[in-house]
Scaffold this active site. Structure first.
Site, PDB file in Angstrom:
ATOM      1  N   GLU A 161      34.791  28.153  34.081  1.00 45.05           N
ATOM      2  CA  GLU A 161      35.365  28.381  32.755  1.00 45.05           C
ATOM      3  C   GLU A 161      36.041  27.144  32.177  1.00 45.05           C
ATOM      4  OE1 GLU A 161      37.842  31.850  32.863  1.00 45.05           O
ATOM      5  OE2 GLU A 161      36.178  33.178  33.371  1.00 45.05           O
ATOM      6  N   GLU A 352      31.052  36.559  36.782  1.00 46.06           N
ATOM      7  CA  GLU A 352      32.284  37.358  36.916  1.00 46.06           C
ATOM      8  C   GLU A 352      32.255  38.506  35.931  1.00 46.06           C
ATOM      9  OE1 GLU A 352      36.139  35.509  36.378  1.00 46.06           O
ATOM     10  OE2 GLU A 352      35.598  33.875  37.728  1.00 46.06           O
TER      11      GLU A 352
HETATM   12  C1  BGP Z   1      38.560  34.730  34.871  1.00 49.46           C
HETATM   13  C2  BGP Z   1      38.895  33.828  36.025  1.00 49.46           C
HETATM   14  C3  BGP Z   1      39.269  34.529  37.267  1.00 49.46           C
HETATM   15  C4  BGP Z   1      40.052  35.799  37.062  1.00 49.46           C
HETATM   16  C5  BGP Z   1      39.572  36.639  35.896  1.00 49.46           C
HETATM   17  C6  BGP Z   1      40.547  37.666  35.423  1.00 49.46           C
HETATM   18  O1  BGP Z   1      38.861  34.132  33.646  1.00 49.46           O
HETATM   19  O2  BGP Z   1      37.832  32.950  36.306  1.00 49.46           O
HETATM   20  O3  BGP Z   1      39.883  33.611  38.119  1.00 49.46           O
HETATM   21  O4  BGP Z   1      41.388  35.547  37.053  1.00 49.46           O
HETATM   22  O5  BGP Z   1      39.240  35.883  34.792  1.00 49.46           O
HETATM   23  O6  BGP Z   1      41.082  37.560  34.166  1.00 49.46           O
HETATM   24  P1  BGP Z   1      41.805  36.352  33.350  1.00 49.46           P
HETATM   25  O7  BGP Z   1      40.928  36.066  32.176  1.00 49.46           O
HETATM   26  O8  BGP Z   1      43.082  36.878  32.917  1.00 49.46           O
HETATM   27  O9  BGP Z   1      42.005  35.179  34.217  1.00 49.46           O
END
Ligand code: BGP
Length: 445
Positions: A161, A352
């Site tokens: 990300e 994810e």
């Molecule tokens: C992604 C991340 C993760 C995980 C997940 C949950 O963005 O790659 O590490 O944390 O999100 O939600 P958030 O967006 O709050 O991080």
């Protein structure tokens, strides 16, 4: 990359490993956030899920779950404690070797995220993403990964990300109001890190590399051509002063140029210094587009708006997760798969997807996370719908195997298929664990 579809689970070092001060590891920015009380209720990742010591137990859980792949990240300061001086920590290499070997024995394919936000604190102190040397430091770190693990690991995501890295979670300061020039310089340096990392990883035989993008989907209000175009535009919008843009990272890497409106949005003074050969370094077309998605926006065409569309509120039946902030929109995942396929025309892996829930371990030692079960059920169906329509989609990873340190939200947001008691570190499989196990068992691919 062979074209089988892979079911997986994902995690990240700073969120699960703990062992923050063990065996020569250097400090990461997330250790520092813990120390400086920046995480919910003064929590920290010092112990987290203690996977650094309990990785065997965690691999056994993955095996029981039946996933074919496990995506985890390497902690940069565990490998090179201060991040930049090329001094390698042998204990760090040993830990990941043990983890990789344990996975392979269990028949699980490792997917390594090279960087998932735990920037070495010493690099942060040296200006982090603003320091022009960062891409050289990252290149060396990538080389160490390729040379030490590339004989057994063939799947890599250089940066998880990039939007969030610059957006405040991977070494930029959320309270700092960066100028546009600073923001674009950090973006550019991060893109150079990606490019140089890929150049190192390509030295591995039969390697598969994915870009690790993320973003909210955009759902058209109706099936009309105008609304569909509006949703497509909104999904890829660049937006001035905005690091949360799929195109800002996807276009340079995959298409070899900044988004079409980049030079219109920014004045010359705001642009970063772009070296003559930088775009050649950045333009390393990946083998697949890895995409992380949780939620989506509703969009309608609107000729009166400068962007040609407007965002709408969801209706009263919408259900929200994440403390009421994330609408549950499985069709958003379906549309974004179609949009990514149309624009970038590469195989896609959903790297994810998942949801936090509020849940308790019941007296009979179960966790009845019905909301997560239904969430996954709907999102998985959306992925399979796109697959049935012929999109080249190669996999789906649930975030996450374990409840873990959810960045600034600490242990308050639980995303796991397996519950973790953060006092005793006991793991308890949730109903969603058995649901996903059944999905994997019952699909023919
Ligand atoms: C992604 C991340 C993760 C995980 C997940 C949950 O963005 O790659 O590490 O944390 O999100 O939600 P958030 O967006 O709050 O991080």
């Amino acid at each position: 990359m062979n074209n089988e579809f892979i079911w997986g689970c994902a995690s990240a070092a700073a969120q699960i490993e703990g062992g923050a001060y063990d065996d020569g590891k250097g400090l990461s920015i997330w250790d520092a956030h813990g120390k400086f009380h920046r995480i919910f209720k003064d929590q920290n990742g010092d112990v987290a899920c203690d996977s650094y010591h309990r990785y065997k137990e965690d691999v056994a859980l993955l095996k029981e779950l039946g996933v074919k792949a496990y995506r985890f990240s390497i902690s940069w300061p565990r490998i090179i404690p201060n991040g930049y001086d090329k001094k390698i920590n042998p204990k760090g290499i040993e830990y990941y070797n043990n983890l990789i070997n344990e996975l392979l024995v269990a028949g699980i394919t490792p997917y390594i995220s090279v960087f998932h936000w735990d920037l070495p604190y010493e690099i942060y102190l040296r200006g982090g993403w603003l320091n022009p040397e960062i891409s050289e430091w990252f290149a060396f770190y990538s080389k160490v990964i390729a040379e030490n693990f590339g004989d057994r690991v063939k799947h890599f995501i250089p940066v998880n990300e990039p939007e969030c890295v610059i957006g405040g979670l991977g070494g930029t300061d959320p309270d700092n109001h960066y100028s546009n020039k600073e923001l674009l310089t950090m973006v550019h340096n991060l893109l150079l890190c990606y490019g140089k990392c890929v150049l190192e990883l390509r030295k591995i035989k039969d390697v598969n590399i994915g870009i690790g993008l993320c973003g909210n989907g955009s759902v058209p209000k109706t099936d009309s051509k105008e609304d569909l175009e509006a949703a497509y535009k909104s999904f890829f919008n660049t937006g001035k002063g905005n690091p949360w843009s799929v195109s800002l990272f996807g276009d340079p890497i995959i298409l070899g140029k900044y988004p079409d409106d980049y030079y219109k949005l920014y004045s010359k003074d705001e642009l970063p210094d772009i070296g003559e050969h930088d775009m050649e370094i950045i333009h390393q077309v990946p083998d697949f587009v890895g995409f992380n998605n949780y939620t989506s926006t509703l969009v309608e065409a609107d000729k009166s708006s400068p962007l040609g569309y407007k965002e709408l509120n969801w209706g009263p039946d919408m259900m929200y997760t994440r403390g009421g902030t994330w609408p549950v929109v499985p069709e958003g995942l379906y549309y974004l798969i179609k949009f990514l396929n149309k624009k970038y025309n590469l195989p896609i892996v959903i790297t994810e997807n998942g949801t936090p829930c509020y849940e308790l371990v019941t007296e009979d030692k179960r966790v009845h996370d019905g909301f997560r079960v239904e969430f996954l059920n709907r999102y998985i169906k959306a992925v399979l719908k796109a697959k049935e329509e012929g999109v080249d989609i190669r996999g789906y990873f649930v975030w996450s195997i374990l409840d873990n340190l959810e960045w600034y939200s600490g242990y308050n947001e639980r995303f796991g298929l397996v519950h973790v008691n953060f006092e005793t570190l006991e793991r308890t499989k949730k109903d969603s664990f058995y649901f996903y196990q059944n999905v994997i068992k019952s699909t023919k691919f």
